[in-house]
Design a protein around this motif. Structure first.
Motif, short mmCIF file in Angstrom:
data_model
loop_
_atom_site.label_atom_id
_atom_site.label_comp_id
_atom_site.label_asym_id
_atom_site.label_seq_id
_atom_site.Cartn_x
_atom_site.Cartn_y
_atom_site.Cartn_z
N VAL A 1 17.15 -5.99 3.74
CA VAL A 1 18.11 -4.99 3.28
C VAL A 1 19.53 -5.47 3.56
O VAL A 1 19.87 -5.82 4.69
N ASP A 2 20.33 -5.49 2.51
CA ASP A 2 21.75 -5.82 2.63
C ASP A 2 22.52 -4.51 2.64
O ASP A 2 22.44 -3.73 1.68
N LEU A 3 23.27 -4.27 3.72
CA LEU A 3 23.97 -3.01 3.87
C LEU A 3 25.44 -3.15 3.51
O LEU A 3 26.00 -4.25 3.59
N PRO A 4 26.09 -2.06 3.12
CA PRO A 4 27.53 -2.13 2.79
C PRO A 4 28.34 -2.69 3.95
O PRO A 4 28.03 -2.45 5.12
N GLN B 1 0.82 -1.21 0.00
CA GLN B 1 0.00 0.00 0.00
C GLN B 1 0.85 1.26 0.00
O GLN B 1 0.34 2.36 -0.18
N GLY B 2 2.15 1.12 0.21
CA GLY B 2 3.05 2.28 0.19
C GLY B 2 3.27 2.90 1.55
O GLY B 2 3.82 3.99 1.66
N ILE B 3 2.87 2.21 2.64
CA ILE B 3 3.03 2.76 3.98
C ILE B 3 4.49 3.02 4.30
O ILE B 3 4.84 3.97 5.00
N ASN B 4 5.38 2.16 3.79
CA ASN B 4 6.79 2.29 4.13
C ASN B 4 7.40 3.59 3.62
O ASN B 4 8.52 3.94 4.00
N ASN B 5 6.69 4.31 2.76
CA ASN B 5 7.17 5.62 2.34
C ASN B 5 6.97 6.68 3.42
O ASN B 5 7.55 7.76 3.34
N TYR B 6 6.14 6.38 4.41
CA TYR B 6 5.76 7.37 5.41
C TYR B 6 6.10 6.96 6.83
O TYR B 6 6.33 7.81 7.68
N VAL B 7 6.12 5.67 7.13
CA VAL B 7 6.46 5.20 8.47
C VAL B 7 7.42 4.03 8.35
O VAL B 7 7.47 3.35 7.32
N SER B 8 8.17 3.80 9.41
CA SER B 8 9.11 2.68 9.43
C SER B 8 8.36 1.39 9.75
O SER B 8 7.60 1.34 10.72
N LEU B 9 8.57 0.36 8.93
CA LEU B 9 7.94 -0.93 9.13
C LEU B 9 9.00 -1.96 9.53
O LEU B 9 10.17 -1.82 9.20
N PRO B 10 8.57 -3.01 10.24
CA PRO B 10 9.53 -4.07 10.57
C PRO B 10 10.17 -4.66 9.32
O PRO B 10 9.49 -4.97 8.34
N GLN B 11 11.47 -4.77 9.34
CA GLN B 11 12.19 -5.36 8.22
C GLN B 11 13.49 -5.97 8.75
O GLN B 11 13.91 -5.68 9.87
N ILE B 12 14.08 -6.82 7.94
CA ILE B 12 15.33 -7.47 8.31
C ILE B 12 16.47 -6.74 7.63
O ILE B 12 16.44 -6.51 6.42
#
Length: 721
Positions: free
Chosen positions: A158-161, A30-41
């Motif tokens: 998300v894979d970070l540097p 729905q695009g919520i992650n553009n406005y609030v932080s959602l649980p993610q790995i």
């Protein structure tokens, strides 16, 4: 060719938890992650720790992993459940990019037909970001890989540097700092699950990722440690024993514990994910690793643990997520309300201004009346909240003005010590010197008055001199109050109108209106000052005669006290004592003669003293009157009472069509903002409904989500089972 039919991610969610996890991940759709932080790995680790291989094993997506290649930017893997199979790659530019750079990077789009296309696309993305071997080595821009298919749940990984220990020939000190900033920014998001990847090839105490993870998650409640490359340890060695102890959560303790993976060597040639899983199972079936619980070994078990960790994270974050989404939805609705309905013609534009005027005047009236109710006024303890309370601001500034005028409004101050610190800038002068100054002035301005008297106009000259500082003090005061009112008007306008209309109103309406108000305040102030400067003293206030009599009485009492104490040869201050009886052999007729002879021997000195008494008495009366006149006739009549009229319905009715269109006509930016806010409100409302619908959903074992115990025992049960 590597196709998109991997089913590894479907095993990340058990059947009884799939609906719940999908409900949260659907917010991303729905695009919520553009406005609030959602649980993610988020997958974090030192450079060459094997974190990209961990991401590949978890997701089932084959990344171009090489021993001499490290991640140069955050890679966001978005997995979405959909009927159609597909994959796209895009770049999300960092906020530090310029507008032109953001437009260019946002235009980067690529479609994959298989994972074989990914290495080439990544190289193209690196070029677009400006990453090169001999130039910029890392970027804060995000490479976003979206993969959809019927076998994939909605999940973001998300894979970070990789974190760098020190600068090298190809990696500068600024690169080291940049990567740490990026990783720490993700780690600090309270809804992120941190997979802290540690390589068994190096001493874990020296790996930066553990230090940063502990700093971002001091309780270790959302960090899961992952040990990679255990096959590089010599069986039976001390290093192997140390890493086995680490896997038991005995060396570095995380509430989510540790997990061990054995990934394929990137230089081992061609292999499949199935080959990888077989090799891993074979490795953990022998040696010291058999002593560890099976739940902490291998990729299959890690996927199962992650599903439980995600579930627990959702349980913890869902109430706060609901509140945050609700708050942002209300904020968007308020901003949308400011924009009003689309205004494409003159009628809708004039109606919008009428509605805006109603809200503007209502807030002005509430603030002027001192009834500070409603969301506009906010918290009075904050600087902005106080500025919105114009009645309080004016009252406090008027009181300060009265104090400033009382302490610093007089030109001369009578004192016994001319070296004393000046009070408010007044010139210290002894009464003797002041009387001499007045006597000289009387002599130079005398008319037909009899000796021992003075021309009444001398009080006017003395008052004009004594009130000389009034002008500067009152003009500074009206300028300060006017500026506060201008700030208040801007705050009200910003609250009731959209950005472009607010700007036009401030330029075309409020600016000229406030300038006119300031001019009227200045003219009225000049008028009030002129009344004291250009006319002779006039007052019918009984306070003048009372003050004059008190001054004369005080002076007489001082003279009599001096005579009596001298007559009886008493010490200073003894007349106030009631504990002594004073006697004298001198006849009382001498005391009477002394009192009778206390008259001022000099007729000029007597007139000067009388003029001084009149000056001091009249100055007090005029000072009080002037303070009240400024407060009422300038502040109230010329400023406060005029604020609501700046944008009245009558003034809007009298505006020309061109003015209405210029003020309320919509720019392209306003129309785009309305469209964006409309979509955002809908997304947030839909997301809020989704969250609330699942707030009390039952998960495995019949436990309600809202009642999940977040204690250590429950966390262990969720992560180790």
């Amino acid at each position: 060719m590597v196709a998109f039919d991997s089913n590894s991610m479907s095993r990340l969610c058990s059947a009884d938890q799939l609906e719940l996890l999908n409900s949260i991940d659907s917010l991303r759709l729905q695009g919520i992650n553009n406005y609030v932080s959602l649980p993610q790995i988020i997958v974090c680790g030192d450079q060459s720790s094997g974190k990209s291989s961990v991401l590949e094993a978890i997701s089932g997506v084959s990344f171009p992993v090489k021993s001499n290649l490290c991640t140069r930017f955050p890679t966001e893997l978005v997995l979405r459940r959909a009927q159609n199979v597909g994959a796209t790659v895009s770049i999300v530019p960092h906020s530090s990019r310029s507008e032109s750079e953001r437009k260019g990077l946002s235009g980067f789009q690529a479609t994959m037909t298989s994972f074989d296309d990914l290495p080439g696309i990544i190289e193209n993305a690196k070029s677009a970001m400006g990453i090169s071997t001999h130039g910029k080595a890392f970027s804060k821009d995000i490479l976003r890989i979206e993969i959809s298919g019927p076998d994939r749940p909605h999940l973001t990984i998300v894979d970070l540097p990789g974190l760098i220990h020190s600068e090298t020939k190809h990696q500068t000190a600024s690169d080291v700092e940049l990567i740490q900033d990026v990783v720490q920014g993700y780690m600090k998001e309270s809804r992120c699950i941190i997979l802290a990847v540690v390589s068994a090839k190096n001493d874990f105490a020296n790996q930066i990722v553990l230090k940063l993870a502990r700093a971002a998650d001091s309780a270790g409640s959302r960090t899961l440690g992952v040990i990679t490359k255990p096959d590089t340890l010599r069986p039976g060695s001390g290093n192997e024993a140390m890493y086995v102890s680490l896997a038991r959560n005995q060396e570095v303790e995380f509430r989510l514990g540790w997990h061990v993976l054995r990934n394929m060597d990137s230089d081992a040639g061609t292999w499949t994910l199935e080959d990888r899983d077989e090799k891993e199972a074979e490795f953990f079936s022998q040696g010291a690793w058999t002593e560890l619980p099976r739940a902490s070994l291998g990729i299959d078990r890690l996927r199962s643990r992650l599903s439980k960790v995600l579930l627990r994270q959702i349980a913890l974050e869902l109430p706060g997520l609901i509140d945050e989404i609700d708050g942002k939805a209300k904020d968007c609705a308020l901003r949308l309300q400011k924009l009003g309905m689309p205004r494409s013609d003159l009628q809708t534009q004039r109606r919008y201004l009428f509605e805006l005027s109603h809200g503007f005047q209502a807030l002005i009236k509430s603030s002027v009346d001192g009834t500070y109710s409603g969301p506009f006024f906010g918290d009075a303890k904050t600087d902005e909240g106080y500025k919105k309370r114009i009645r309080a601001v004016v009252q406090n500034m008027n009181e300060a003005f009265a104090s400033d005028l009382a302490t610093g409004g007089h030109f001369r101050e009578i004192t016994d010590d001319t070296d004393a610190t000046r009070s408010g800038g007044a010139i210290p002068i002894t009464q003797k010197d002041l009387l001499k100054h007045i006597d000289d002035l009387i002599r130079k301005t005398r008319g037909r008055e009899l000796p021992g008297t003075f021309n009444p106009l001398i009080v006017s000259d003395l008052f004009l001199e004594q009130s000389r500082p009034w002008g500067a003090i009152v003009r500074a005061h009206i300028q300060s109050v006017w500026e506060s009112a201008r700030v208040f008007i801007d705050l009200v306008t910003a609250h009731v109108a959209d950005g472009s209309t607010s700007k036009m109103l401030q330029e075309d309406v409020f600016g000229p209106a406030m300038a006119k108000i300031l001019k009227n305040m200045e003219n009225k102030t000049t008028e009030l000052l002129s009344a004291h400067k250009d006319s002779h003293p006039i007052t019918y206030n009984h306070y003048f005669t009372e003050t004059l009599q008190n001054l004369r009485r005080e002076r007489m009492e001082c003279e009599i006290e001096k005579i009596v104490t001298g007559f009886f040869q008493l010490g200073a201050g003894t007349l106030t004592s009631s504990n002594h009886l004073y006697t004298s052999s001198r006849p009382l007729k001498d005391l009477v003669a002394s009192l009778a002879g206390s008259n001022q021997p000099s007729m000029g000195g007597f007139a000067a003293q009388e003029a001084l008494d009149c000056l001091l008495a009249y100055y007090k009366v005029a000072l009080k009157r002037f303070i009240d006149d400024v407060s009422v006739e300038v502040m109230e009549a010329q400023l406060v009472s005029k604020l609501a009229d700046i944008l009245s319905a009558t003034s809007i009715f009298d505006m020309s069509d061109d003015t209405i269109s210029r003020l309320a006509g919509e720019s392209e930016e306003s129309r785009a903002e309305r469209d964006q806010l409309t979509r955002q409100v809908q997304v947030l409302k839909t997301g809020l409904e989704t969250c609330r619908r699942f707030a009390s959903v039952r998960i495995g074992g019949g436990m309600q989500l809202s009642a999940i115990d977040t204690s250590g025992d429950e966390a262990d049960a969720l992560t180790q089972s």
